[in-house]
Design a protein around this motif. Sequence first.
Motif, PDB file in Angstrom:
ATOM      1  N   ASP A 148       0.828  -1.215   0.000  1.00  0.00           N
ATOM      2  CA  ASP A 148       0.000   0.000   0.000  1.00  0.00           C
ATOM      3  C   ASP A 148       0.863   1.265   0.000  1.00  0.00           C
ATOM      4  OD1 ASP A 148      -2.258   1.813   0.184  1.00  0.00           O
ATOM      5  OD2 ASP A 148      -3.375   0.195   1.095  1.00  0.00           O
ATOM      6  N   GLU A 149       0.187   2.401  -0.121  1.00  0.00           N
ATOM      7  CA  GLU A 149       0.865   3.690  -0.270  1.00  0.00           C
ATOM      8  C   GLU A 149       1.339   4.230   1.070  1.00  0.00           C
ATOM      9  OE1 GLU A 149      -1.550   5.506  -4.116  1.00  0.00           O
ATOM     10  OE2 GLU A 149      -2.123   6.122  -2.110  1.00  0.00           O
ATOM     11  N   LEU A 177       1.006   0.357  -3.860  1.00  0.00           N
ATOM     12  CA  LEU A 177      -0.215   0.558  -4.632  1.00  0.00           C
ATOM     13  C   LEU A 177      -1.449   0.432  -3.744  1.00  0.00           C
ATOM     14  CD1 LEU A 177       0.764  -1.905  -7.495  1.00  0.00           C
ATOM     15  CD2 LEU A 177       0.833   0.583  -7.681  1.00  0.00           C
ATOM     16  N   LYS A 178      -2.506   1.158  -4.116  1.00  0.00           N
ATOM     17  CA  LYS A 178      -3.798   0.954  -3.468  1.00  0.00           C
ATOM     18  C   LYS A 178      -4.355  -0.402  -3.925  1.00  0.00           C
ATOM     19  CE  LYS A 178      -5.284   3.493  -0.995  1.00  0.00           C
ATOM     20  NZ  LYS A 178      -4.889   3.633   0.438  1.00  0.00           N
ATOM     21  N   PRO A 179      -5.363  -0.944  -3.208  1.00  0.00           N
ATOM     22  CA  PRO A 179      -5.864  -2.281  -3.538  1.00  0.00           C
ATOM     23  C   PRO A 179      -6.369  -2.433  -4.974  1.00  0.00           C
ATOM     24  CG  PRO A 179      -6.674  -1.603  -1.387  1.00  0.00           C
ATOM     25  CD  PRO A 179      -5.974  -0.407  -1.975  1.00  0.00           C
ATOM     26  N   GLY A 180      -7.017  -1.389  -5.529  1.00  0.00           N
ATOM     27  CA  GLY A 180      -7.534  -1.500  -6.899  1.00  0.00           C
ATOM     28  C   GLY A 180      -6.441  -1.782  -7.923  1.00  0.00           C
ATOM     29  N   PRO A 181      -5.456  -0.885  -8.038  1.00  0.00           N
ATOM     30  CA  PRO A 181      -4.343  -1.124  -8.974  1.00  0.00           C
ATOM     31  C   PRO A 181      -3.555  -2.393  -8.641  1.00  0.00           C
ATOM     32  CG  PRO A 181      -4.386   1.182  -8.302  1.00  0.00           C
ATOM     33  CD  PRO A 181      -5.398   0.470  -7.454  1.00  0.00           C
ATOM     34  N   ALA A 182      -3.410  -2.702  -7.343  1.00  0.00           N
ATOM     35  CA  ALA A 182      -2.687  -3.923  -6.947  1.00  0.00           C
ATOM     36  C   ALA A 182      -3.421  -5.156  -7.475  1.00  0.00           C
ATOM     37  CB  ALA A 182      -2.550  -3.993  -5.426  1.00  0.00           C
ATOM     38  N   GLY A 183      -4.739  -5.146  -7.364  1.00  0.00           N
ATOM     39  CA  GLY A 183      -5.529  -6.259  -7.881  1.00  0.00           C
ATOM     40  C   GLY A 183      -5.391  -6.419  -9.385  1.00  0.00           C
ATOM     41  N   ASP A 184      -5.349  -5.298 -10.098  1.00  0.00           N
ATOM     42  CA  ASP A 184      -5.173  -5.342 -11.552  1.00  0.00           C
ATOM     43  C   ASP A 184      -3.822  -5.963 -11.916  1.00  0.00           C
ATOM     44  OD1 ASP A 184      -7.628  -4.129 -11.869  1.00  0.00           O
ATOM     45  OD2 ASP A 184      -6.782  -2.097 -12.112  1.00  0.00           O
ATOM     46  N   MET A 185      -2.775  -5.570 -11.190  1.00  0.00           N
ATOM     47  CA  MET A 185      -1.439  -6.118 -11.456  1.00  0.00           C
ATOM     48  C   MET A 185      -1.372  -7.603 -11.105  1.00  0.00           C
ATOM     49  SD  MET A 185       1.348  -3.170 -10.417  1.00  0.00           S
ATOM     50  CE  MET A 185       2.737  -4.260 -10.777  1.00  0.00           C
ATOM     51  N   LEU A 186      -2.058  -7.982 -10.028  1.00  0.00           N
ATOM     52  CA  LEU A 186      -2.095  -9.392  -9.624  1.00  0.00           C
ATOM     53  C   LEU A 186      -2.755 -10.225 -10.730  1.00  0.00           C
ATOM     54  CD1 LEU A 186      -1.452 -10.797  -6.684  1.00  0.00           C
ATOM     55  CD2 LEU A 186      -3.914 -11.141  -6.672  1.00  0.00           C
ATOM     56  N   ARG A 187      -3.871  -9.724 -11.254  1.00  0.00           N
ATOM     57  CA  ARG A 187      -4.605 -10.421 -12.320  1.00  0.00           C
ATOM     58  C   ARG A 187      -3.729 -10.582 -13.561  1.00  0.00           C
ATOM     59  NH1 ARG A 187      -8.405  -7.190 -12.505  1.00  0.00           N
ATOM     60  NH2 ARG A 187     -10.154  -8.273 -11.538  1.00  0.00           N
ATOM     61  N   ASP A 188      -2.909  -9.558 -13.831  1.00  0.00           N
ATOM     62  CA  ASP A 188      -2.058  -9.567 -15.026  1.00  0.00           C
ATOM     63  C   ASP A 188      -0.753 -10.345 -14.826  1.00  0.00           C
ATOM     64  OD1 ASP A 188      -3.980  -8.005 -16.208  1.00  0.00           O
ATOM     65  OD2 ASP A 188      -2.912  -6.109 -15.870  1.00  0.00           O
ATOM     66  N   GLY A 189      -0.541 -10.865 -13.607  1.00  0.00           N
ATOM     67  CA  GLY A 189       0.680 -11.631 -13.339  1.00  0.00           C
ATOM     68  C   GLY A 189       1.890 -10.776 -13.021  1.00  0.00           C
ATOM     69  N   ALA A 190       1.687  -9.455 -12.854  1.00  0.00           N
ATOM     70  CA  ALA A 190       2.806  -8.542 -12.582  1.00  0.00           C
ATOM     71  C   ALA A 190       3.059  -8.366 -11.081  1.00  0.00           C
ATOM     72  CB  ALA A 190       2.543  -7.187 -13.223  1.00  0.00           C
ATOM     73  N   LEU A 191       2.238  -9.016 -10.253  1.00  0.00           N
ATOM     74  CA  LEU A 191       2.362  -8.919  -8.797  1.00  0.00           C
ATOM     75  C   LEU A 191       2.016 -10.286  -8.225  1.00  0.00           C
ATOM     76  CD1 LEU A 191       2.874  -6.446  -6.823  1.00  0.00           C
ATOM     77  CD2 LEU A 191       0.402  -6.400  -6.492  1.00  0.00           C
ATOM     78  N   ASP A 192       2.720 -10.648  -7.143  1.00  0.00           N
ATOM     79  CA  ASP A 192       2.469 -11.955  -6.522  1.00  0.00           C
ATOM     80  C   ASP A 192       1.458 -11.867  -5.381  1.00  0.00           C
ATOM     81  OD1 ASP A 192       4.398 -13.472  -8.086  1.00  0.00           O
ATOM     82  OD2 ASP A 192       5.941 -12.365  -6.994  1.00  0.00           O
TER      83      ASP A 192
END
Length: 324
Positions: A148-149, A177-192
Amino acid sequence: MKFHKSLIAMVGVLAVGASVAFAQSPAFFRIGTGGTAGTYYPIGGLIANAISGAEGKGVEGLVATAVASNGSVANINAIQGGSMESGFTQSDVAYWAHTGTGLYEGKGKVEDLRLIATLYPETIHVVARKDAGINSIADLKGKRVSIDEPGSGTIVDARIVLGAFGLTEDDIEAEHLKPGPAGDMLRDGALDAYFFVGGYPTGAVSELATSAGISLVPISGPEVDKLLEEYSFFSKDTVPAETYSGVAETPTISVAAQWVTSAKQSDDLVYNITKTMWDENTRKELDAGHAKGKMITLQNATTSLGIPLHPGAERFYKEVGALK
């Protein structure tokens, strides 16, 4: 357009009980919440709507609004600076601010911070990609993890949890990142994985679980028992099975979500806001409006008192026997 809507709202408030309303200007009462993907924002909207004086309900002459923000620390700073009348915060952050310890070490005390109500438990979620191979906090080592930020309560708790398992930010590939963008990155495989502190179920995590599949990382074990001894504002918590699609029951920990204000706010105003917060109409709106609404109860309102109650709120709680 916004001007016209504001004008209509003000006229509507003035129309309620003209003999009193025309004698005073509307009082504006902003509630700092959190990111729009979290739990603070929708709960803040429900409360703002309930306490606003319109259509024969709420506090006469009051216009309350929920404002999106960076969360706990940002809200406390805004209350202190006068740009918000109130806001939501985690109980740990409120305690640190009022005492000038922890996150506020060396920054001075926010001595005017006062409690309106403790709302509900805020669960620490560690949301991971289903295929990331993360089964414990220790497994986060070397992974791409959002904590988070800066300025959020989540980042403070993420550091405490990591520390309990012998990890620091240097041991992970930290993102902020805030949860929204973090979730997007997780979905895209860019975050674990990412940390999120909020009442379950939260919409963004529910959507992610349904669309992409997630796991929740348990926060448990002897490391956590030791953490609970050191930090009394944490409590053991459990996310029930299927709270999020496909996710088993998960042990974790929580803090309390609290609604705070400044001692500078008038006793009568805060008394009336608190009274309205716990009336029958508000109860119905909370129960119907959000899954976490049912957990906001008068019985819990005066728990986790890490900071003093506002005198107006205290007066109401004593009147109804919620406080001796």
